[in-house]
Structure formats: C-alpha cells, structure tokens
Design an enzyme around this catalytic site. Structure first.
Site, short mmCIF file in Angstrom:
data_model
loop_
_atom_site.label_atom_id
_atom_site.label_comp_id
_atom_site.label_asym_id
_atom_site.label_seq_id
_atom_site.Cartn_x
_atom_site.Cartn_y
_atom_site.Cartn_z
CD GLU A 470 -3.10 0.75 2.21
OE1 GLU A 470 -3.98 1.60 2.36
OE2 GLU A 470 -3.08 -0.33 2.85
CD GLU A 748 -4.29 -0.39 9.38
OE1 GLU A 748 -4.99 0.01 8.42
OE2 GLU A 748 -3.51 -1.37 9.28
#
Length: 899
Positions: A470, A748
């Site tokens: 990503e 996260e």
C-alpha cells in the site's frame, strides 16, 4: 550578547536549485538577555563570500521581521550562487548593531524549463529481450574528458522512475529515491549536485541506474504496474565552468550507452534481487566490456512539467545495530533490530561465487515467537544477493525500502556475526524540532513510538504504512497527524511539496483524491460512485496548509493553496440539495471506530454528521486564511457561509432539548472541537462525552476521525482528569496497551496484537501507522502547554499553558520554532510546591498561564517576587488564574499549588 543563528533560505541550509524568483530568508536571534526584540535588520546579498561586490544591501531596515523576509529587490540569475548574511539591532545595542551572522548561501537552478537542452534517454526497447531479463535494471553511461582547471561543476538531473548517479563508480550524493514521488503527469522534480571536486583533469565515467520506483513499478494492493508510465528514462545536464571563463555542457543524448546492471529486480514493495557476478567494470572504459553495451534510445517527454525540489530528499538518517539473533521454534534464523524501522539492511557476507543469501523483513513475531509475514500481505520485502566470490562483500539495496524490526536470514553461515549487519534508517531529511519527556516511562515510550511512526511514514510522501502493499499518501491520515508532525519535526518543506501535488491532482470540480499523489481512478473502484472526496480525507486540502501557516507563519504557502482550499469547500457546497449540509457521496466515516457494527471498519457515528462537521470546520479555516491574507470581502462571505452550516447542522443533528442526536464519543468530540454547539447544548455535549467514557470504564471507542481531538476537547472542557485517565490506561483499548505489548511504533488498530497474543485480521493490520499518534499534539500543546497564536503565527507569540494532571509528577517539552527554542516544563514537588520553567526565544514573546497558582503575589521567579523581576511586562489574575506576559529569556517560577 546578541547573536544571529540558523540563517536559512526557504527553510533550508545552503540549498542548491532555488528556482523561485524571490526566495525568503529567515534567522534566529540568541541572547542571554531577556526581552530581546529586533528593531531593525540589515541583509546583504553578494556574488562573493567576502561581500566585496554586493548585488543587494537592505541597509538598516526598521523592521522586526526575522522570518520569511522576501528578497524582492533582486533579479536572480540562473545557475548562480548568492551569498548572504544578516545583522540586527535590538534595544541596548550599539549603533553598529550585532555582529554579522555566519555567511550562508543559496544557489539558483535552471529557473526555466527551456534551459533543458538534454534529451530524455532510455534503455533500448528490446533491452529486456529475454524472460530472465524482464525485470533487470538498466545502467546508462557516458564519458567526459576534462582538459583544464575546473572552477565549478553542477549536475541537473531528473528521471521517469528513480535514478542513482555514479561518478567513476562512486555514488553521487546521499539523496535516495530521486526525483521523488509527485503527480508525474503534472509535476516532476529535479535535483542539483555539486561535483566540482570530482572534476580533475582527465577522463571520467558518468553512470546512472534507472529503477522502476513509483513511476512504473507496482503500486497499491491490486498488483498494478506502470501507473504513470511504461518506460524509465533519464534527463541529465552537467554544466562545467572553467577557471579561464569558458563553459562546457554534457547532456544526456544518443551518445550514451546502456547495459544490464547487476540488479535483476527492484520493486518498492518486493525488494531487490542482485547478482554480484554480473557487475560490470563500466567506468574503466576498457574495450573488454563493449560487448555488453548498446546505444540508448531517446524518447519524447514534455519538459514543461519539470520543477525545482522544495523538500528535503530521503536520506540515511541513522544506523541501528541488531540487538539479538533468534532461533525461532520453526527453525528460522532471525535478527532483532529492537525497533520497528523503515529503510534496509546493509550487510557483509563472504562465500563462494554463485552462493545466494536472502533477507526477508517483518514487523513482529507471532505469539509462538515465529517469523510473521501475514500482515505484510503481498509485499515480499525480500532481498536476494548472489555472491561473486571475491572475499568479503558488502551490499545494500538501491530502489526499495522495507518496514521491519525482524529480518529472517537464509544462506548465511553460522554462527551469525551481528557486526556484519546494520539497519539503515531512511526518511525525508526533516529537522527534529520537538522533544517531550515526563515522569511516566510508558508515556515516554509512546512519544518515542510517535516519532518513529513519523520517521517511517514520511518517506517523500506521508504514507499510511511503510511495509505492506500500500504505502500511499492517504489524505485523511496526513491531516489527522499534521499538527503532531509539526511539533516533532520541521515539516514545512515536506508538506509544501505534497500540497503542490494535492493541488495538481484536485479534480476540476474541486474534489480531492483519497491519496496524494493519486493513482489511476479505477484503482479506487469499490468505494461508492467516486474515487475521491471523502469528508475528513479531502479536508486535508484546507487543514494542512492552515496548520503549516500556524506553525511556521508561512503566508506564501497559504496564498499558493488558497484557491485549492476554496475549490474544496465549493465542491462540498455543490453536493446534494441542501448546500449547507453534506449528506451525499461516499465517506470513510470514523474509520476503525471501536463502536462499529460487526465485520465493519466504519465506526457508529453518522457519516452525514461527520461530513457536515468537517464541512463547517473547513469553511471556518478558509475564512481564517482569507483574513490572514487580507481578503476582507472573502472573510465576510465565508463567515456568513459558516453560520449557515452551523445552523443547518444544529437543525439536523440537535434535538429541541439541545442534545446531539448521535450518541457516540466521536459525535460529541467533533461538535465540541469544531464549535458546532454553544451554551446549554455545549454543556450537554461535554456531559454526554463524560458519560459515554464512563460507560466504557473510561476507555475510548473513537476511530481515525474522533481520536485526534478527544483529549484536547476534554482538556478544553475542564476535564483534564479524564484526558489523563485516557492517556494512562494500560488495558485495551488505549495508547499504552500497545506499549505493554512491546510496540515501538504506533499501530493501525488498537488491538493489532490481542490480549491473548493473536493478531487482528491480516488484511489490514499495520504495526507502523501514525494516525493514532495524533495524541502527540495533546502532549505538546496541553500537557506541556505550548501552542501557536494564529494572530501571530510561527510562534512569534507563544501561548504557554501547561495542564498538569493526575498520574504525572513532571513533564517537559522543547520545541525549536522559526524563532528559536521554546521550553515548557512543570514539576510537582513535595508539599504541593509547583515549579515551572519556561524559555522564550529571541524576537518572540509568550503569554504564560501558571497552572494551579492562587495569586501572583505568591509566585517567585528565581527566588524573587514577580514585582521585582525583569522581563515580565504584565501580571494579571483572571478567574482565579495567574497569567504573565513574558519577553524572550529563561524563567523559573515556584509557588504553592492550590491542589
């Protein structure tokens, strides 16, 4: 004694390649005296370091400005070095003023794209003719012969893809991943290198490796390549000035040659494959290697998009030693670097020709202690090196980086020598400006994790995560963290560059892509009917430039982004049937909120409420920007607009009794932080937030949207006790829960590692994801109490209001501002004695609110009553508090706390 320090041009020390017609100069004033304010300055600019021939002299200019002083009286010439120095006058100085600052310089670049006479060159189109060579990285080269003494030499270079320049086999410069990641179809940066010292008389070999990089390599989780183009190419120009006054230019053209390098594959996500047996003696110029070389091909590409580099490049920042070698239960040999980091491993190895070693990189070990790659998804993060068999060999990668703490070794001889491995930390070369420390070791580790999260994710763009497939410049993450980022490091050049790409990628209607630089529109399919413009994500267009203005006083950036800011709120205005509500389109909502429905990433807070709240906030910030830029008619229009949005918000989301209709923590937080409720409704929201926290045993349920503002809202509401309780919780969910699980960066997910040692879902579980690190703002601006003043931005006026709370006995923050170092420190001593230490830099002032002080008469400054202390120009009590107006200098206050 008054001294001038940190003389800078456009934030940078002695920069090369300044192309703005009127660059800005800043400096700091240092003195042991208190109350130092600049009354005048003199700025000289010369073509000579001895200032024998000045091109401009301001004379004694009666001005207090020492930040962003514009050189608007000089017509700069391209490819020219300008030396400059400054002196100042303050009260009490002699007529001569201070001594001159150290001489600094800036050097202009080409200044106009028409100055590029070079051609774009690429490896031949049939370069990778075999399947084995399909991913091989090309090496381009040429030779230059110098026959007389060189006065100066500069390389100007850029690429489609990434490039690494070499001179006679040695790397040029310490900039990595050049030319950086921009919106390549609209902006392409170039770099400048001073190679004067390399150009002795004789023949020299110039080489360039061309990597895929972000331009044509794999980007995103859909395994897509060639996002911006299909062919890597180089643009190169070497300008040589000789002592006899003549000049030569060496350019990239069809005289260059191309060959396959020893890099068989290099991808940002997947790592690098290198065969040292294929290394060429390419810089010797011997005929023996001629069989490997082919003529390059020239390609057509517009030069009009080439622009100067305004940010600092990615550079090696520090080196880490592995702390241990582990034999896992599954039998793997694993290095532990002790810190989740971003960069690569530089290693030494010895063995037979053809022997291959491999390094694979991961963030964590699983609950059994085995090497874990699940959360990395498709990113291989693998380095493979084939030895040439010539004794001790050293290697480090070229066009890739990894996010890791643990490295699995394959093919290395036992026993493993830890001294043969070093972790090279890479990130954009930002100056560290913020330091925080307190009495709680876990909170200090939290701050450490915030800093390392910023290091790992500010790699030319503000990525969401640095390890999996990503690594995109998500707008939401950037705006949520930017205020914390501006405390920790000087991020003004970094965000100046990124915001230029945001503006370039903005849609015609004013929409903002989910990530900057943007990918192909079809990449975002699956998120509703658009690939852009989620609330709280698109608002980065407004929040980021305003934050940079507040933190650095950068009105030029604010002016440059103002149209983009205005276009964003105009875009929202055009959505739906009610122009003052935002209740249409796709929104990420309170991403990863803990009050979400099962199997959902989106928190329970109504997305229309979030969207309208951010709509109001962005309009209010654009109004502030208009005021700062002197756009008075705009201020009136925007103020009226803002009032209408608040009215619409209250009509839609406030019950007749004054209660928010959405009973979530995030809803209360946004309404309070963005000033959407007042009076009794504000009190109800504050009370409701406390109740919601109590229902969770004083734990948060907020996601990406609510978390950054939660603690500041509590402190502003007079519930500092609750804010501290949230900070100091150690069980899930909390910031310190991660610390108890061994985190060295921000996660996260609040439970990336669960209490039983298992992991959150592999599909999205980064252990280096800085969004929740936004708590750092609260540590600096509320615990230590250092805040800017939007009326005098850049910390020209520092608002210092420490807020001690239960659980800490002391805290201290140091912040290097544009004016110098600000310090705020508080300590609770025995018997309730409070001590406050404050430093205010020269040419700045501060308003200090003393916490828990009963009356000014009880306060001693360095053992002396305030009424007899110099440098304190005003003392007043307001609502039982003690507030002081301070000039520059160092102060120590002591008094009995009322608590």
């Amino acid at each position: 004694m008054v001294q001038i320090a940190k003389v800078r041009c456009e934030y940078l020390k002695n920069p090369l390649g300044i192309d703005v017609p009127h660059p800005r100069i800043s400096w700091q004033i240092q003195s042991d005296e208190r109350g130092i304010q600049q009354q005048a300055y003199q700025l000289q600019v010369s073509l000579e370091p001895e200032f024998g021939h000045n091109v401009w002299d301001s004379g004694q200019n009666a001005s207090g400005q020492s930040v962003h002083v514009v050189l608007d009286q000089i017509e700069l010439q391209a490819r020219t070095r300008y030396y400059y120095r400054v002196k100042v006058w303050t009260a009490g100085l002699s007529l001569e003023g201070s001594v001159w600052s150290e001489t600094a310089y800036f050097e202009t670049g080409l200044m106009d794209y028409s100055a590029w006479t070079a051609e774009w060159i690429s490896a031949p189109s049939d370069f990778a003719a075999t399947e084995e060579d399909a991913e091989r990285i090309p090496l381009l080269r040429t030779f230059v012969t110098v026959e007389k003494m060189v006065k100066s030499a500069r390389i100007y270079a850029t690429a489609l893809g990434m490039y690494e320049l070499q001179w006679n086999g040695n790397r040029i410069g310490d900039d990595y991943f050049t030319p950086g990641w921009t919106s390549y179809g609209k902006r392409l940066q170039y770099q400048v290198y001073d190679v004067t010292d390399q150009l002795a008389v004789g023949t020299h070999a110039i080489g360039a490796l061309l990597g895929n990089g972000w331009y044509k390599g794999e980007l995103g989780w859909k395994q897509e390549k060639e996002t911006y183009g299909s062919r890597a190419a180089l643009l190169f120009q070497l300008h040589i000035s000789y002592e006899d006054g003549t000049e030569d230019i060496v350019v990239s053209n069809n005289d260059w040659q191309a060959a396959g390098s020893a890099i068989l594959m290099s991808e940002m996500y997947h790592g690098e494959r290198y065969d040292a047996r294929l290394e060429l003696d390419w810089h010797s110029g011997q005929a023996a290697d001629s069989i490997a070389w082919q003529p390059v091909e020239t390609i057509i590409h517009p030069n009009s998009i080439i622009t100067q580099q305004v940010n600092e490049s990615v550079r090696p920042a520090e080196t880490l030693k592995p702390i241990a070698v582990i034999q896992t239960p599954e039998g793997d040999t694993v290095l532990d670097f002790g810190q989740n980091m971003v960069g690569w491993v530089k290693f030494e190895v010895e063995g037979a020709a053809g022997h291959r070693v491999e390094l694979q990189h991961a963030e964590v070990l699983d609950h059994a202690g085995n090497f874990y790659m699940g959360n990395i998804r498709r990113a291989e993060q693998r380095i493979q090196y084939t030895l040439k068999g010539s004794g001790k060999e050293t290697f480090e990668p070229h066009f890739t980086f990894q996010g890791f703490r643990y490295v699995k070794l394959t093919g290395f001889k036992a026993p493993i020598n830890l001294e043969a491995f070093r972790g090279i930390v890479l990130h954009s070369d930002m100056e560290r400006t913020g330091f925080f420390e307190c009495s709680d070791a876990k909170v200090n580790q939290l701050h450490h994790n915030i800093v390392w999260g910023q290091k790992g994710n500010f790699v030319d763009v503000p990525t969401d995560c640095p390890q999996r497939d990503e690594r995109l410049g998500w707008t939401g993450d950037a705006q949520m963290f930017i205020r914390t980022a501006s405390y920790v490091m000087n991020v003004a050049p970094f965000f100046t560059k990124w915001l230029q790409d945001l503006k370039a990628d903005q849609t015609r209607e004013g929409g903002i892509p989910f990530y900057i630089p943007n990918l192909k529109p079809e990449f975002s399919e699956g998120w509703g009917d658009t690939s852009h413009s989620s609330a709280a994500w698109g608002d980065a267009a407004v929040i980021c430039p305003w934050t940079i203005y507040e933190a650095y006083g950068d009105a030029r950036l604010l002016e440059a982004q103002y149209d983009s800011m205005n276009q964003w709120i105009q875009y929202i205005y055009g959505q739906g049937s009610n122009p003052y509500l935002w209740n249409t389109g796709f929104h990420f909502g309170d991403w990863l909120g803990l009050d979400s429905k099962p199997n959902s990433y989106v928190g329970a807070t109504d997305r229309d409420l979030i969207a309208t709240a951010y709509y109001a906030y962005s309009v209010s910030l654009v109004a502030k920007a208009a005021k700062a830029l002197g756009k008075e008619t705009e201020v009136e229009r925007l103020a009226a607009w803002h009032k209408q949005i608040i009215a619409a918000f209250q009509h839609e989301f406030l019950t007749p009794s004054g209660r928010l209709s959405v009973p979530t923590q995030t809803a209360q937080v946004l309404a309070l932080r963005f000033g959407l409720v007042s009076g009794a409704a504000k009190e109800r929201a504050e009370q409701k937030l406390a109740e919601l926290l109590k229902e969770q045993d004083d734990h948060l349920t907020t996601g990406f949207v609510g978390t950054p503002y939660l603690n500041p809202v509590l402190s502003e509401a007079g519930r500092n006790d609750l804010a501290y309780r949230l900070l100091l919780q150690e069980d899930y969910p909390s910031w310190l829960y991660q610390i108890t699980k061994g985190a060295t960066t921000i996660w996260e997910h609040w439970d990336g590692i669960k209490e039983d040692g298992s992991f959150w879902s592999e599909d999205m579980n980064s252990f280096n994801h800085y969004a929740y690190g936004a708590i750092g703002e609260w540590l600096y601006s509320y615990v230590a109490g250092i805040q800017p003043d939007e009326e005098e931005p850049g910390f020209k006026h520092v608002k210092i209001s420490p807020q001690p709370g239960p659980g800490l006995t002391w805290a201290e923050a140091r912040l290097t501002t544009m004016y110098g170092v600000v310090v705020s420190s508080w300590r609770r001593k025995e018997a309730g004695r409070m001590e406050i230490q404050v430093t205010v830099p020269g040419n700045a002032r501060a308003t200090l609110k003393l916490p828990e002080a009963q009356a000014a008469a009880d306060v001693l400054e360095n053992g002396t009553a305030l009424s007899q202390t110099a440098g304190i120009t005003a003392i007043y009590d307001e609502a039982g508090s003690v507030t002081l107006e301070l000039g520059s200098g160092q102060y120590h206050f002591a008094y009995d706390s009322y608590l």
